[in-house]
Each structure stands twice: as structure tokens, then as C-alpha cells.
Design a protein around this motif. Structure first.
Motif, PDB file in Angstrom:
ATOM      1  N   ALA A  16       7.677   3.200  15.759  1.00 13.87           N
ATOM      2  CA  ALA A  16       8.572   4.332  15.491  1.00 13.87           C
ATOM      3  C   ALA A  16       9.161   4.837  16.800  1.00 13.87           C
ATOM      4  O   ALA A  16       8.465   4.937  17.812  1.00 13.87           O
ATOM      5  CB  ALA A  16       7.803   5.443  14.795  1.00 13.87           C
ATOM      6  N   THR A  44      15.325  10.203   4.226  1.00 15.69           N
ATOM      7  CA  THR A  44      13.955  10.688   4.384  1.00 15.69           C
ATOM      8  C   THR A  44      13.631  11.685   3.280  1.00 15.69           C
ATOM      9  O   THR A  44      14.497  12.092   2.506  1.00 15.69           O
ATOM     10  CB  THR A  44      13.778  11.387   5.737  1.00 15.69           C
ATOM     11  OG1 THR A  44      14.532  12.628   5.727  1.00 15.69           O
ATOM     12  CG2 THR A  44      14.268  10.523   6.883  1.00 15.69           C
ATOM     13  N   PRO A  74       9.816  10.852  15.978  1.00 16.36           N
ATOM     14  CA  PRO A  74       8.563  10.644  15.247  1.00 16.36           C
ATOM     15  C   PRO A  74       7.415  11.383  15.929  1.00 16.36           C
ATOM     16  O   PRO A  74       7.271  11.321  17.148  1.00 16.36           O
ATOM     17  CB  PRO A  74       8.375   9.125  15.305  1.00 16.36           C
ATOM     18  CG  PRO A  74       9.067   8.721  16.564  1.00 16.36           C
ATOM     19  CD  PRO A  74      10.231   9.667  16.742  1.00 16.36           C
ATOM     20  N   ASP A  78       4.571   8.223  14.760  1.00 17.25           N
ATOM     21  CA  ASP A  78       4.393   7.897  13.343  1.00 17.25           C
ATOM     22  C   ASP A  78       5.733   7.994  12.630  1.00 17.25           C
ATOM     23  O   ASP A  78       6.291   9.084  12.480  1.00 17.25           O
ATOM     24  CB  ASP A  78       3.381   8.854  12.717  1.00 17.25           C
ATOM     25  CG  ASP A  78       3.033   8.480  11.280  1.00 17.25           C
ATOM     26  OD1 ASP A  78       3.702   7.585  10.711  1.00 17.25           O
ATOM     27  OD2 ASP A  78       2.105   9.083  10.729  1.00 17.25           O
ATOM     28  N   GLU A  80       6.376   7.938   9.620  1.00 21.22           N
ATOM     29  CA  GLU A  80       6.307   8.681   8.361  1.00 21.22           C
ATOM     30  C   GLU A  80       6.378  10.184   8.589  1.00 21.22           C
ATOM     31  O   GLU A  80       6.450  10.945   7.629  1.00 21.22           O
ATOM     32  CB  GLU A  80       5.008   8.333   7.623  1.00 21.22           C
ATOM     33  CG  GLU A  80       4.891   6.875   7.197  1.00 21.22           C
ATOM     34  CD  GLU A  80       5.960   6.498   6.180  1.00 21.22           C
ATOM     35  OE1 GLU A  80       6.247   7.331   5.292  1.00 21.22           O
ATOM     36  OE2 GLU A  80       6.508   5.384   6.284  1.00 21.22           O
ATOM     37  N   HIS A  81       6.309  10.608   9.839  1.00 19.34           N
ATOM     38  CA  HIS A  81       6.334  12.035  10.154  1.00 19.34           C
ATOM     39  C   HIS A  81       7.429  12.290  11.200  1.00 19.34           C
ATOM     40  O   HIS A  81       7.163  12.250  12.402  1.00 19.34           O
ATOM     41  CB  HIS A  81       4.973  12.518  10.668  1.00 19.34           C
ATOM     42  CG  HIS A  81       3.896  12.441   9.639  1.00 19.34           C
ATOM     43  ND1 HIS A  81       3.178  11.291   9.409  1.00 19.34           N
ATOM     44  CD2 HIS A  81       3.431  13.366   8.748  1.00 19.34           C
ATOM     45  CE1 HIS A  81       2.301  11.511   8.431  1.00 19.34           C
ATOM     46  NE2 HIS A  81       2.434  12.756   8.017  1.00 19.34           N
TER      47      HIS A  81
END
Length: 207
Positions: A16, A44, A74, A78, A80-81
Motif C-alpha cells: 500500500a 472505497t 494508507p 495497510d 484497507e485503512h
């Protein structure tokens, strides 16, 4: 035979990293946005919009509008975050022009201007209509200026100037000067008042 450079490039592609995106939806209450990551255009979920500022009891909120070009970071690498850490100007949404100077903000200045026109919602769109009545604030080396529509206030060293339409008022150490208007209370007008002299009335003020 494996080339370590190819392995490193593949690893980098899976890691990321900071990206650009276009805001697709905004939630001002929670200061959150959805963003379409570029160039893949993948949307997102709701992520924090960190463009606001809070320090103690001081809070500044500036929610990103749909269509805004933003930078995604990120958290701890990460993917995803993600967090929106800033917005950027581009060839479509350009930096605002100051009503005071007629130029964009220069180094060492701060310009806040509303009503510049909403960013386009698609790559083929254009910036929305601007508003001439929106508020603005310009802080520079020579002073502070603020305004909205045809009203403006300028504070400089030794001078405070207020302008509304064709009426101008200036306060300096020499006193208060008014041009193009009248001074009124709820009972009297400076330009139109008269005085009683016995049973007679004077005319209006002269000079």
C-alpha cells in the motif's frame, strides 16, 4: 534465473502506498468521504477526511466536495485503512484568485475564498458556476482583508477601511472619514437634519 529487481517491483506493487483519488460522496456530519482511487477508479468505503483541523477547543472544518482531487494515505501501510490527508489543485480546479489583489495567493499569504464553483463530478465535466456574493479572507504581509459580495473590510497598519457599494469609511489616527453615504441614527440624518432657531428652522447642513 530470477532477477531480484523483478521481485522487488512485484513486492512494491503489492505494498500500500500514497495514491490520488476523486471524492465520490461526502458525509459532512462525520467528516468522511468515499473516494474513487485513480487510475483504476475503484471506490472505497467511508474513510476519514483529515482536511479539517482540531487543536484543543479550536476546530476548523472544510469537508471535501464530490469531485475533489485528493491524496490518500494508507495507515501503517495497510491498503484497507486509507485516510484523505489533503486535496490538490489541478488544471480543472485551480487555485482561487483574491478579490483584493486579483491574483492567487503568493508565498507567505493565506487566502480563503468561498463560491469558487463546485468541482466536476466526471472527467469530462466542468467546474460549477461561481458566486460573486460568497465570503473571502486574505491575510498577507500588508494586512488582513475580508469581504462578501460588494462589502469589504481592510485592516492595515494605521488604517481600517470599510466599503459597501459606493460608500467608503476610513479610520486613521487623524479621525473617521466617510464618503458616498450618510450617517443616520433612528431619529436623525447627518446630511438631511435641520436645527431650530427660535420659531424658525434652518436649512440642511452645508460643507
Amino acid at each position: 534465473m530470477n532477477d531480484a529487481r523483478f521481485d522487488a517491483a512485484a513486492l512494491q506493487g503489492r505494498t500500500a502506498h500514497t495514491m490520488f483519488g476523486i471524492v465520490s460522496a461526502a458525509d459532512p456530519v462525520n467528516h468522511a468521504v468515499k473516494v474513487r482511487i485513480q487510475p483504476e477508479n475503484i471506490e472505497t468505503g467511508w474513510i476519514p477526511d483529515a482536511c479539517g483541523v482540531h487543536a484543543g477547543d479550536l476546530r476548523i472544518a472544510c469537508p471535501s466536495s464530490p469531485g475533489t482531487h485528493v491524496v490518500l494515505q494508507p495507515v501503517e501501510g495497510d491498503g484497507e485503512h486509507l485516510v484523505v490527508t489533503g486535496s490538490v489543485y489541478d488544471t480543472v480546479v485551480m487555485a482561487p484568485v483574491s478579490p483584493l489583489t486579483g491574483k492567487v495567493a503568493q508565498p507567505g499569504e493565506l487566502l480563503v475564498k468561498g463560491g469558487c464553483g463546485l468541482p466536476p463530478l466526471s472527467s469530462s465535466g466542468s467546474v460549477g458556476a461561481s458566486s460573486s456574493s460568497a465570503g473571502w479572507l486574505h491575510i498577507g504581509l500588508d494586512g488582513v482583508a475580508a469581504g462578501a459580495g460588494n462589502a469589504s473590510l481592510l485592516i492595515k497598519d494605521g488604517t481600517i477601511s470599510l466599503s459597501v457599494g459606493g460608500t467608503d469609511m476610513t479610520l486613521t489616527s487623524a479621525g473617521l472619514t466617510l464618503s458616498g453615504g450618510d450617517i443616520r441614527t433612528n431619529q436623525h440624518s447627518l446630511n438631511e437634519h435641520i436645527h431650530l432657531a427660535g420659531s424658525q428652522k434652518t436649512g440642511g447642513p452645508l460643507g
